[in-house]
Motif scaffolding. Structure first.
Motif, PDB file in Angstrom:
ATOM      1  N   TYR A 290    -100.524  12.037 -34.702  1.00 50.12           N
ATOM      2  CA  TYR A 290    -100.747  13.371 -34.629  1.00 50.12           C
ATOM      3  C   TYR A 290     -99.870  14.305 -33.975  1.00 50.12           C
ATOM      4  CZ  TYR A 290    -105.256  11.318 -36.176  1.00 50.12           C
ATOM      5  OH  TYR A 290    -106.286  10.623 -37.023  1.00 50.12           O
TER       6      TYR A 290
ATOM      7  N   GLY B  38     -98.676  18.334 -33.506  1.00 51.36           N
ATOM      8  CA  GLY B  38     -98.970  19.726 -33.611  1.00 51.36           C
ATOM      9  C   GLY B  38     -98.607  20.621 -32.518  1.00 51.36           C
TER      10      GLY B  38
ATOM     11  N   LEU C 183    -101.124  19.015 -37.273  1.00 49.53           N
ATOM     12  CA  LEU C 183    -102.238  19.143 -36.469  1.00 49.53           C
ATOM     13  C   LEU C 183    -102.085  20.419 -35.784  1.00 49.53           C
ATOM     14  CD1 LEU C 183    -104.827  18.441 -34.859  1.00 49.53           C
ATOM     15  CD2 LEU C 183    -103.115  17.439 -33.084  1.00 49.53           C
TER      16      LEU C 183
ATOM     17  N   TRP D  89    -104.756  19.200 -40.081  1.00 53.52           N
ATOM     18  CA  TRP D  89    -105.761  18.814 -39.112  1.00 53.52           C
ATOM     19  C   TRP D  89    -105.987  19.994 -38.294  1.00 53.52           C
ATOM     20  CZ3 TRP D  89    -108.780  14.184 -38.919  1.00 53.52           C
ATOM     21  CH2 TRP D  89    -108.157  12.914 -39.659  1.00 53.52           C
TER      22      TRP D  89
ATOM     23  N   THR E 238    -107.879  21.025 -34.510  1.00 58.36           N
ATOM     24  CA  THR E 238    -108.481  20.771 -33.292  1.00 58.36           C
ATOM     25  C   THR E 238    -108.726  21.821 -32.385  1.00 58.36           C
ATOM     26  OG1 THR E 238    -108.749  19.186 -31.388  1.00 58.36           O
ATOM     27  CG2 THR E 238    -106.417  20.099 -31.844  1.00 58.36           C
TER      28      THR E 238
ATOM     29  N   MET F 261    -100.988  11.405 -29.860  1.00 55.93           N
ATOM     30  CA  MET F 261    -101.084  12.822 -30.280  1.00 55.93           C
ATOM     31  C   MET F 261    -100.161  13.292 -29.383  1.00 55.93           C
ATOM     32  SD  MET F 261    -103.917  15.763 -29.734  1.00 55.93           S
ATOM     33  CE  MET F 261    -105.182  15.060 -31.065  1.00 55.93           C
TER      34      MET F 261
END
Length: 681
Positions: free
Chosen positions: A128, A130, A166, A188, A190, A389
């Motif tokens: 991930y 981002g 992300l 995605w 978060t 991530m």
């Protein structure tokens, strides 16, 4: 050799991907063709690009030539299709990841030829990848000449072009406003570590209630449930945790939790409750939690028990070093890394290229530490298992394009050294400077400016990461100014013990002045070199590295003059202190005006809401300090300095009438001093 001709007649055929992100990607690809391809005569008709669903690893793609008039993109999901189209856009249309943010001049051509060779994507080393669009006060108040949502679309597009998947789509209300757009673009989502599950803040939902979980657990749970229901149809990595009402520990509002044990027990219990709540509505959810600030200290002390399947996000200290962040004067620098890599464990990193700490960080200028330093920290983190991530605090994008581009290369597994990446970056975004031997010399000079930007950074401490962003010269000046007025320049400013242990205000100011004075020449020389290259680098050069160096130089000079003004004040030279404070304010104002000078075309208004570092506020505060000094030295009648400055020498001491005209304002008096000089200095 057979090849596919990409031109303005090319059509995309999609029957396998009804998802909205693919619809957007197709429209974006047509727009890219309009930007990069000319209408008119063609050597052959444009063919078809067919999008086909295939069994491949998540988010991957394969591009192959089925015939001379058909190109096939195979992918398992919408992100695979998106990345494939963006690959073609970059490789064959020449559209770079930061085309919008760096004002790329796209060379248009009639067509592009794609050969028979099959192109297959490679799985990036980080799952991930981002950005956190945080402290986003610039893009929140700017519409790029189109509308309020357009800058956010361009943020998410740049992230996709960088191979990201992300995003935290803003802070607080912005995150809720733009989560739908981010999702519709295929990303995605978060959440901010202070906003678990993307829920509304308790203090906003219940302004008349004490934000205590002990007193009202059902109200907190209700807010979490609302957040889950709002986002349950998006691709979400659910951030679980519990902090206070803002970016602070919850025990600052709830003193019942007065020991590490009590704090850790509550956080551990809440994490389990949040996971159970998400699972009630979402099948196979993905969870993460931030080991950040005080939470990381509790975890390292063994006070927090985490669910097994959660991604543990470790954070740098805001300056790129993988240690706990400084909170006020408290700076334990606890290592923020897992003990060792173990297969199956899921770790992430929250890393800052922009940071806002009201102390010494960078927000409107690039990270002061070098890309060599950044690479070393992140590769070390990767070696310790931080592979699941990477979440980068990207702030308002434009001031941080270069480091964001470098970090994208790292998370995509590109094998370029920082020096190679910098030359490649400059050659792509400054193509007018890249031709022939002269061009290579020019690129080398430009690269040297970027490298010397990091070398010139002010070292406010002894650690390798302790280099100052532009907040240092603004917040320290403002802290010292307020203490000066509050106590008449005697007692030390206690909120500055994080950077200086001097125990009187005078000694603190002298430390600050000496530090800034020693670093000003490097930024002055760098500014002169950058200015010399502006003719070759053009508008982008002026809007990026030249602007940022000028901000540093002007604010540094203002800080030095502030220290000089305080020295005059201590020596009893109040008129000289008044004038020198004015000169310091002018320096900060020059930095603010430099930002405004870069507000042209679509960038008009970009810096209008520069309210976090807020350089113009520093200038304004210094003018208020000028008023204070004038009250001390020229009050209560306010004619003495006026006579000294504007009257001829033979009339200054003949006081048959105190003054012959209206009293001058502080600004008028200062301007007269600039014109006529200041007696005695």
């Amino acid at each position: 050799m057979e090849y596919f001709t990409l031109n303005r007649d090319t059509k995309l055929i999609n029957s396998d991907f009804p998802e909205k992100p693919v619809e957007r990607a197709v429209r974006r690809f047509y727009r890219d063709m309009d930007m990069a391809l000319l209408p008119g005569a063609r050597e052959r008709a444009g063919g078809r690009i067919r999008l086909c669903r295939a069994c491949l690893p998540p988010e991957q793609y394969r591009i192959c030539l089925a015939s001379g008039d058909e190109l096939v993109i195979e992918a398992p999901d919408e992100l695979g299709v998106i990345y494939a189209l963006l690959y073609i856009s970059r490789a064959y249309l020449g559209i770079l990841p930061f085309w919008f943010w760096n004002d790329q001049k796209i060379e248009r051509k009639e067509s592009a030829l794609i050969s028979q060779a099959v192109c297959e994507s490679k799985e990036p080393p980080v799952r991930y990848r981002g950005w956190f669009i945080n402290d986003e006060v610039l893009i929140s108040a700017w519409d790029a000449g189109i509308d309020q949502d357009y800058p956010w679309e361009m943020v998410f597009e740049a992230l996709l072009r960088c191979g990201g998947n992300l995003v935290i789509p803003g802070t607080d209300r912005n995150a809720k406003t733009y989560e739908k757009l981010a999702s519709e673009m295929g990303l995605w989502i978060t959440q901010h570590h202070a906003e678990p599950l993307g829920a509304e803040m308790f203090a906003r939902a219940y302004p008349d209630r004490t934000p205590s979980y002990q007193e009202a657990p059902e109200l907190f749970q209700g807010l979490w449930e609302e957040g889950i229901l709002r986002q349950k149809n998006y691709k979400v990595i659910w951030n679980i945790g519990f902090r206070g009402q803002g970016d602070t520990p919850f025990w600052e509002q709830d003193p019942a939790y007065d020991t590490p044990q009590k704090r850790g027990e509550l956080i551990s219990r809440i994490l389990k409750e949040q996971c159970a709540l998400v699972r009630r509505y979402v099948e196979n959810p993905v969870f993460c939690t931030n080991l950040y600030g005080e939470t990381m200290e509790l975890y390292q002390q063994g006070m927090i028990e985490l669910p097994e399947d959660v991604i543990k996000i470790w954070a740098d200290n805001g300056y790129g070093k993988m240690v706990s962040r400084r909170q006020g004067n408290h700076n334990p620098r606890i290592p923020a890394l897992p003990a060792a890599w173990q297969p199956g464990q899921r770790h992430g990193v929250y890393y800052h290229v922009s940071f806002y700490d009201l102390q010494a960080a960078n927000h409107i200028t690039m990270i002061p530490n070098s890309m060599e330093f950044v690479e070393r920290e992140l590769k070390s983190a990767y070696g310790r298992g931080i592979r699941c991530m990477w979440l980068i605090n990207a702030s308002n994008i434009k001031p941080h394009v270069y480091p964001l581009d470098f970090l994208a290369g790292l998370w995509n597994g590109e094998n370029l050294t920082p020096q190679e990446h910098l030359r490649h970056y400059l050659a792509e975004y400054f193509p007018q400077c890249a031709g022939g031997a002269k061009g290579q010399d020019l690129l080398a000079a430009m690269a040297s400016c970027f490298q010397d930007y990091h070398r010139a950074a002010v070292p406010f401490g002894a650690k390798e990461d302790e280099h100052a962003g532009e907040q240092f010269y603004n917040y320290v000046t403002r802290e010292l100014s307020c203490c000066w007025i509050r106590d008449g320049g005697k007692a030390a400013c206690r909120t500055l013990f994080w950077c200086t242990e001097e125990k009187s205000l005078g000694r603190q100011v002298r430390w600050y002045r000496t530090l800034c004075e020693g670093c000003l020449p490097a930024f002055t020389r760098l500014w002169e070199r950058c200015a010399d290259l502006s003719g070759s680098g053009g508008r982008l050069w002026e809007d990026s590295i030249l602007l940022q160096v000028k901000i540093h130089r002007c604010c540094l000079e203002g800080a030095v003059l502030f220290g000089e003004a305080f020295a005059k004040y201590e020596a009893g030279g109040l008129m000289g202190a008044f004038f020198t404070l004015g000169r310091a304010a002018d320096c900060y104002q020059e930095a603010a005006e430099a930002m405004e000078a870069c507000s042209h075309g679509k960038w008009r208004g970009f810096y209008r809401n520069e309210c976090l570092t807020d350089v113009k506020e520093t200038a304004y505060l210094l003018r208020r300090v000028m008023s204070y000094v004038r009250i001390l030295g020229d009050g209560p009648y306010f004619y003495g300095w006026q006579r000294e400055v504007i009257y001829p020498p033979e009339d200054r001491r003949v006081v048959l009438l105190t003054n012959f005209e209206n009293h001058m304002t502080d600004e008028a008096l200062y301007q007269a001093m600039k014109k006529n000089g200041v007696p005695g200095i």
